[in-house]
Design a protein around this motif. Structure first.
Motif, mmCIF file in Angstrom:
data_model
loop_
_atom_site.group_PDB
_atom_site.id
_atom_site.type_symbol
_atom_site.label_atom_id
_atom_site.label_comp_id
_atom_site.label_asym_id
_atom_site.label_seq_id
_atom_site.Cartn_x
_atom_site.Cartn_y
_atom_site.Cartn_z
ATOM 1 N N GLY A 139 0.803 -1.220 0.000
ATOM 2 C CA GLY A 139 0.000 0.000 0.000
ATOM 3 C C GLY A 139 0.831 1.263 0.000
ATOM 4 N N GLU A 140 0.207 2.333 -0.465
ATOM 5 C CA GLU A 140 0.893 3.611 -0.623
ATOM 6 C C GLU A 140 0.319 4.712 0.266
ATOM 7 N N ASN A 141 -0.771 4.446 0.964
ATOM 8 C CA ASN A 141 -1.391 5.479 1.798
ATOM 9 C C ASN A 141 -0.777 5.475 3.191
ATOM 10 N N GLY A 142 -1.106 6.499 3.958
ATOM 11 C CA GLY A 142 -0.655 6.542 5.341
ATOM 12 C C GLY A 142 0.822 6.850 5.468
ATOM 13 N N PHE A 143 1.381 6.487 6.609
ATOM 14 C CA PHE A 143 2.782 6.762 6.902
ATOM 15 C C PHE A 143 3.221 5.830 8.009
ATOM 16 N N GLY A 144 4.468 5.935 8.424
ATOM 17 C CA GLY A 144 4.959 5.105 9.525
ATOM 18 C C GLY A 144 4.884 3.621 9.185
ATOM 19 N N TYR A 145 4.314 2.853 10.106
ATOM 20 C CA TYR A 145 4.248 1.404 9.959
ATOM 21 C C TYR A 145 2.998 0.934 9.220
ATOM 22 N N ASP A 146 2.218 1.862 8.671
ATOM 23 C CA ASP A 146 0.982 1.490 7.974
ATOM 24 C C ASP A 146 1.177 0.390 6.930
ATOM 25 N N PRO A 147 2.255 0.436 6.108
ATOM 26 C CA PRO A 147 2.374 -0.584 5.057
ATOM 27 C C PRO A 147 2.617 -2.004 5.564
ATOM 28 N N ILE A 148 3.047 -2.161 6.804
ATOM 29 C CA ILE A 148 3.341 -3.515 7.296
ATOM 30 C C ILE A 148 2.378 -3.946 8.404
ATOM 31 N N PHE A 149 1.270 -3.204 8.567
ATOM 32 C CA PHE A 149 0.298 -3.528 9.607
ATOM 33 C C PHE A 149 -1.031 -3.871 8.956
ATOM 34 N N GLU A 150 -1.552 -5.040 9.295
ATOM 35 C CA GLU A 150 -2.869 -5.462 8.822
ATOM 36 C C GLU A 150 -3.854 -5.395 9.985
ATOM 37 N N PRO A 151 -4.775 -4.419 9.972
ATOM 38 C CA PRO A 151 -5.746 -4.316 11.059
ATOM 39 C C PRO A 151 -6.649 -5.541 11.107
ATOM 40 N N GLY A 152 -7.092 -5.864 12.303
ATOM 41 C CA GLY A 152 -7.953 -7.029 12.455
ATOM 42 C C GLY A 152 -9.391 -6.781 12.063
ATOM 43 N N ASP A 153 -9.757 -5.525 11.804
ATOM 44 C CA ASP A 153 -11.163 -5.219 11.527
ATOM 45 C C ASP A 153 -11.405 -4.805 10.079
ATOM 46 N N VAL A 154 -10.480 -5.193 9.178
ATOM 47 C CA VAL A 154 -10.695 -4.950 7.751
ATOM 48 C C VAL A 154 -10.480 -6.261 6.998
ATOM 49 N N ASP A 155 -10.702 -6.213 5.688
ATOM 50 C CA ASP A 155 -10.735 -7.434 4.880
ATOM 51 C C ASP A 155 -9.377 -7.809 4.309
ATOM 52 N N GLY A 156 -8.383 -7.946 5.164
ATOM 53 C CA GLY A 156 -7.083 -8.426 4.709
ATOM 54 C C GLY A 156 -6.176 -7.377 4.115
ATOM 55 N N ARG A 157 -6.582 -6.111 4.097
ATOM 56 C CA ARG A 157 -5.730 -5.050 3.575
ATOM 57 C C ARG A 157 -4.808 -4.515 4.665
ATOM 58 N N SER A 158 -3.699 -3.936 4.237
ATOM 59 C CA SER A 158 -2.841 -3.240 5.194
ATOM 60 C C SER A 158 -3.455 -1.886 5.518
ATOM 61 N N SER A 159 -2.963 -1.275 6.577
ATOM 62 C CA SER A 159 -3.428 0.066 6.928
ATOM 63 C C SER A 159 -3.129 1.056 5.805
ATOM 64 N N ALA A 160 -2.057 0.819 5.059
ATOM 65 C CA ALA A 160 -1.671 1.699 3.954
ATOM 66 C C ALA A 160 -2.503 1.464 2.696
ATOM 67 N N GLU A 161 -3.374 0.457 2.726
ATOM 68 C CA GLU A 161 -4.278 0.210 1.603
ATOM 69 C C GLU A 161 -5.684 0.738 1.875
ATOM 70 N N LEU A 162 -5.883 1.348 3.028
ATOM 71 C CA LEU A 162 -7.170 1.945 3.360
ATOM 72 C C LEU A 162 -7.190 3.392 2.899
ATOM 73 N N ASP A 163 -8.374 3.882 2.529
ATOM 74 C CA ASP A 163 -8.453 5.310 2.231
ATOM 75 C C ASP A 163 -8.580 6.087 3.542
ATOM 76 N N ALA A 164 -8.493 7.398 3.462
ATOM 77 C CA ALA A 164 -8.446 8.226 4.676
ATOM 78 C C ALA A 164 -9.683 8.049 5.532
ATOM 79 N N ASP A 165 -10.858 7.978 4.901
ATOM 80 C CA ASP A 165 -12.093 7.836 5.671
ATOM 81 C C ASP A 165 -12.139 6.514 6.411
ATOM 82 N N GLU A 166 -11.717 5.439 5.734
ATOM 83 C CA GLU A 166 -11.701 4.124 6.379
ATOM 84 C C GLU A 166 -10.748 4.123 7.573
#
Length: 204
Positions: free
Chosen positions: A149-176
């Motif tokens: 993923g390209e969104n966010g900053f910091g550790y977002d690209p290597i963190f997969e939240p438990g409450d989304v569908d398998g995307r990294s935090s850096a693959e979420l849009d700002a609203d999500e």
């Protein structure tokens, strides 16, 4: 009522603005440290996220006379007993080098199967009268084995939240991200104290 957000990161201001809007809290004008006269920022030498958030919020109030919101946040990895923690931004030795921080953490975790981790944020509100409020938010998930993923900053690209569908935090849009993130959770808990300040100001 003006409220200082002790950060020059525009994304943090937008996140707080979104939380206030979502909760229907009006009458707050957020300003960043870029909008006030320069002042010495404190050394973030606290042992906890709360320590550092309070350090920054107290410094903001002392310098500007405005109520101040500050946050300190980072990644807590279960297998590393909560580290990088307060050292998250400088885990690789250079403050703010996201790519190096991510690379080092992935290398340290390469052979470890337990990938549980959480983003943690502590937000502090300090008022000119000396009142202090803090709130903590956690976003549970797991470490990936490679950045995505390209969104966010910091550790977002290597963190997969438990409450989304398998995307990294850096693959979420700002609203999500704003709807779920550790900082948003802490800010929601802190927001009623901001609303109380506005109400008290109106009654003056």
């Amino acid at each position: 009522m003006k409220v200082l957000v002790a950060s020059g990161n525009a994304k943090k201001l937008r996140e707080l603005e979104a939380v206030l809007l979502d909760l229907g809290i009006t009458g707050v004008e957020l300003v960043s440290i870029r909008d006030v006269a320069p002042y010495p920022e404190p050394v973030e030498d606290g042992l906890t996220f709360e320590d550092n958030a309070l350090l920054k919020a107290r410094a903001g109030v002392a310098a500007t006379g405005l109520p101040c919101v500050a946050d300190d946040s980072g990644l807590a990895v279960t297998a590393l007993k909560g580290m990088p923690g307060v050292l998250s931004a400088r885990w690789s030795g250079t403050h703010g080098d996201d790519e190096a921080n991510n690379a080092l953490l992935l290398a340290q975790m390469a052979d470890i199967g337990l990938r549980d981790a959480a983003f943690v944020s502590c937000c502090a509100l300090v008022t000119p009268a000396g009142d202090e409020f803090t709130a903590e938010g956690r976003w549970e998930g797991r470490l990936l084995r490679a950045p995505r993923g390209e969104n966010g900053f910091g550790y977002d690209p290597i963190f997969e939240p438990g409450d989304v569908d398998g995307r990294s935090s850096a693959e979420l849009d700002a609203d999500e991200k704003n709807a779920r993130s550790h900082r948003a959770r802490a800010l929601r808990e802190l927001a009623p104290h901001l609303a109380a300040l506005v109400e008290a100001k109106v009654k003056e």
